[in-house]
Design a protein around this motif. Structure first.
Motif, PDB file in Angstrom:
ATOM      1  N   VAL B 203       0.839  -1.207   0.000  1.00  0.00           N
ATOM      2  CA  VAL B 203       0.000   0.000   0.000  1.00  0.00           C
ATOM      3  C   VAL B 203       0.868   1.249   0.000  1.00  0.00           C
ATOM      4  O   VAL B 203       0.601   2.214  -0.710  1.00  0.00           O
ATOM      5  CB  VAL B 203      -0.954  -0.013   1.216  1.00  0.00           C
ATOM      6  CG1 VAL B 203      -1.799   1.255   1.231  1.00  0.00           C
ATOM      7  CG2 VAL B 203      -1.829  -1.249   1.183  1.00  0.00           C
ATOM      8  N   VAL B 226      -4.401   2.573  -5.634  1.00  0.00           N
ATOM      9  CA  VAL B 226      -4.106   3.242  -4.364  1.00  0.00           C
ATOM     10  C   VAL B 226      -4.060   4.745  -4.634  1.00  0.00           C
ATOM     11  O   VAL B 226      -3.047   5.260  -5.081  1.00  0.00           O
ATOM     12  CB  VAL B 226      -2.764   2.762  -3.775  1.00  0.00           C
ATOM     13  CG1 VAL B 226      -2.526   3.404  -2.412  1.00  0.00           C
ATOM     14  CG2 VAL B 226      -2.742   1.250  -3.660  1.00  0.00           C
ATOM     15  N   CYS B 246      -7.456   0.923   1.914  1.00  0.00           N
ATOM     16  CA  CYS B 246      -6.706   0.081   0.964  1.00  0.00           C
ATOM     17  C   CYS B 246      -6.148  -1.140   1.679  1.00  0.00           C
ATOM     18  O   CYS B 246      -6.223  -2.276   1.203  1.00  0.00           O
ATOM     19  CB  CYS B 246      -5.551   0.864   0.337  1.00  0.00           C
ATOM     20  SG  CYS B 246      -6.084   2.129  -0.805  1.00  0.00           S
TER      21      CYS B 246
END
Lengths: 295, 264
Positions: B203, B226, B246
């Motif tokens: 992430v 993202v 996320c």
């Protein structure tokens, strides 16, 4: 605790003062090098003592005047010229053992040199190509067990002369461990290095020079070390049969003229030279592969 | 529609004697220039196989990889790889490891002096000039990986492939190196594909996260964008709602919908 020694620091702390005095006090050399001296004697005393004991026992066993083998004292009295003067020349066949060893070494250098080059190239090829390994490995495994002298009649027939025959015997004796060790070394190159080579698109020559040689070097030098030992073993035997001025022929000649003490001295020369050769290759190997161990 | 890098209908079947295993099935992925894409999945799902196919170290059983309208079927410096275990040559110094790549790629186009400068620039990029004469055995794991990254960047690749580059490092070194990679990517605008099994890492670094289902017959389960602005700061992100969302979605994919099945 390490403090920078300034004037202030010394006067401020009595502990540092004591430190300084202690440092200025000279230690006697015998005390300073005590561990080194001890290590030196620990390494040298045992072999000296064992040699002395062996010589003593040998002297006692062979002391009788009619004993079959000469005692150390008799070897010394009858053959000390060979020990003390290794490089005399009194005629074409009457030369010092140093010269004879050098002649033999020359043959070994040629035969072993050829075997190293050929062995590393063939070994790298066999290690790299799988079908070559499958096809040739059984042949190598059988041929390497053939004793050196068994090759001599074949090489005499092929070359028709004793000098190249002796060199060929060295070559064929030394090459097998070099080939086998090199091929194992090449086969054991980590896949990671092969991937690096593939990503960089190294060509065959660069791959050999940048990856194969350094990566397989420890294996190659193991093979070379075994090979040089075997060729020194083979040269003595080969020279006994082919004649000439080498150390092997000297032994055969001494046996034929019943000069047993000379043979013992020659054995000493052969042993020391073989030891020296082994250490030399080991030393070169350590130099070349220094720090090359995979981590 | 043309993308910078296309992975099209890739299948990979491994054959061991008479046994065959289909590791990858019908993989389709498009990566745009300058994008940072992570591929995440449980171990054994074939992520590394996929990366190796893109690198050209393995060939796909069917389907193919197209980079800038050209099919790739062999390895090359345009797709430089940073390997998990650094893969530096242990008999060469850090400098020589990077120099080997520089020499190979720029021998024909640059002078010796230029190549030296380029090597030093790459080492400087990863802050390794101080240890340029040290061999890999004499430097720490994080430093080795930095030299590995310098070597890969030195090839001026079109795509940088990272195969779990931080997997073998301790948590602190890993965080430090992640920040460095982020900074480098921002500076160079590199296109990166990274294999990872670390959710936070994915992430933090990625523009898109490709989540793979479990093998055998693994395929792409979901692609998560993202939408976090760059530059990213790991401390601020720790409470960022987008980051947390996320993260939650990747975790959900990995542990609820495709939880790891112990190898039978």
């Amino acid at each position: 605790m390490t403090m920078p020694l300034t004037k202030n620091a010394i006067s401020a702390s009595p502990l540092d003062d004591a430190d300084e005095i202690f440092r200025r006090h000279r230690t006697p050399l015998a005390v300073k090098y005590r561990t080194q001296i001890r290590a030196f004697f620990a390494a040298t005393l045992p072999p000296i003592i064992t040699c002395a004991v062996i010589l003593l026992v040998w002297q006692i066993i062979c002391a009788r005047p009619n004993s079959a083998l000469p005692s150390p004292a008799r070897i010394w009295t009858e053959a000390n010229d060979l020990i003390l003067h290794p490089f005399f020349v009194n005629g074409p066949q009457d030369i010092g053992l140093g010269w004879r060893v050098l002649t033999s070494l020359q043959r070994v250098a040629v035969g072993f040199g050829l075997a190293s080059v050929a062995g590393v190239i063939v070994g790298a090829f066999v290690g790299q190509a799988q079908w070559a390994a499958r096809g040739l490995d059984p042949i190598f495994q059988v041929l390497r067990t053939v004793p050196p002298l068994a090759w001599l009649p074949i090489s005499l027939a092929a070359f028709g002369d004793s000098r190249p025959s002796a060199i060929f015997v060295i070559f064929i004796t030394a090459i097998w461990p070099i080939i086998i060790n090199t091929s194992v070394g090449v086969r054991n190159i980590p896949q990671d290095y092969r991937n690096v080579a593939a990503v960089l698109r190294l060509n065959a020559l660069e791959f050999f020079y940048c990856i194969v040689a350094p990566s397989a070097a420890p294996y190659i030098f193991t093979g070379l070390r075994i090979g040089v030992g075997l060729s020194w073993l083979a040269i003595v035997a080969a020279e006994m049969l082919t004649g000439g001025v080498g150390i092997g022929f000297f032994i055969w000649d001494a046996w034929n003229s019943s000069r047993l003490p000379d043979i013992f001295v020659a054995l000493l020369y052969i042993g020391l030279t073989g030891f020296f050769l082994d250490r030399l290759i080991g030393f070169i190997g350590a130099l070349v592969t220094g720090g090359a161990q995979p981590n | 529609m043309s993308s910078f890098l296309k992975i099209e209908n890739v299948d990979k079947i491994f054959t061991h004697g008479s046994a065959t295993t289909k590791v990858l099935e019908n993989i389709n992925l498009r990566v745009e220039k300058g994008q940072f894409v992570s591929i995440i999945g449980h171990s054994g799902c074939g992520k590394s196989t996929l990366l190796n196919i893109v690198a050209g170290l393995l060939t796909a059983t069917s389907g193919g990889v197209i980079l800038e309208e050209r099919e790739v079927n062999e390895p090359g410096p345009d797709r430089a790889v940073v390997f998990q275990n650094h893969s530096l040559l242990p008999w060469l110094s850090s400098y020589d490891n990077v120099r080997l790549a520089v020499n190979k790629v720029f021998r024909k186009t640059e002078t010796r002096v230029k190549r030296h400068e380029r090597t030093m620039r790459m080492l400087d990029l990863v802050q390794m000039t101080h240890a340029k004469d040290k061999r890999p055995g004499e430097i720490s794991g994080g430093m080795k990986q930095r030299v590995g990254i310098a070597r890969a960047l030195a090839m001026e690749p079109k795509v940088l492939l990272l195969d779990e580059p931080f997997g073998a490092l301790d948590a602190l070194t890993r965080a430090h190196l992640q920040d460095q990679v982020m900074a480098l990517q921002a500076k160079l605008g590199a296109t990166v594909i990274m294999i990872t099994h670390d959710v936070d890492e994915a992430v933090l670094l990625s523009d898109r996260i490709v989540m793979m289902t479990n093998g055998p017959r693994a395929t792409i389960g979901e692609v998560l964008p993202v939408p976090l602005p760059r530059p990213r700061d790991r401390i601020q992100l720790a409470v960022d709602p987008i980051y947390l969302e996320c993260r939650r979605r990747v975790l959900q994919f990995l542990y609820e919908r495709h939880s790891y099945i112990e190898a039978a």
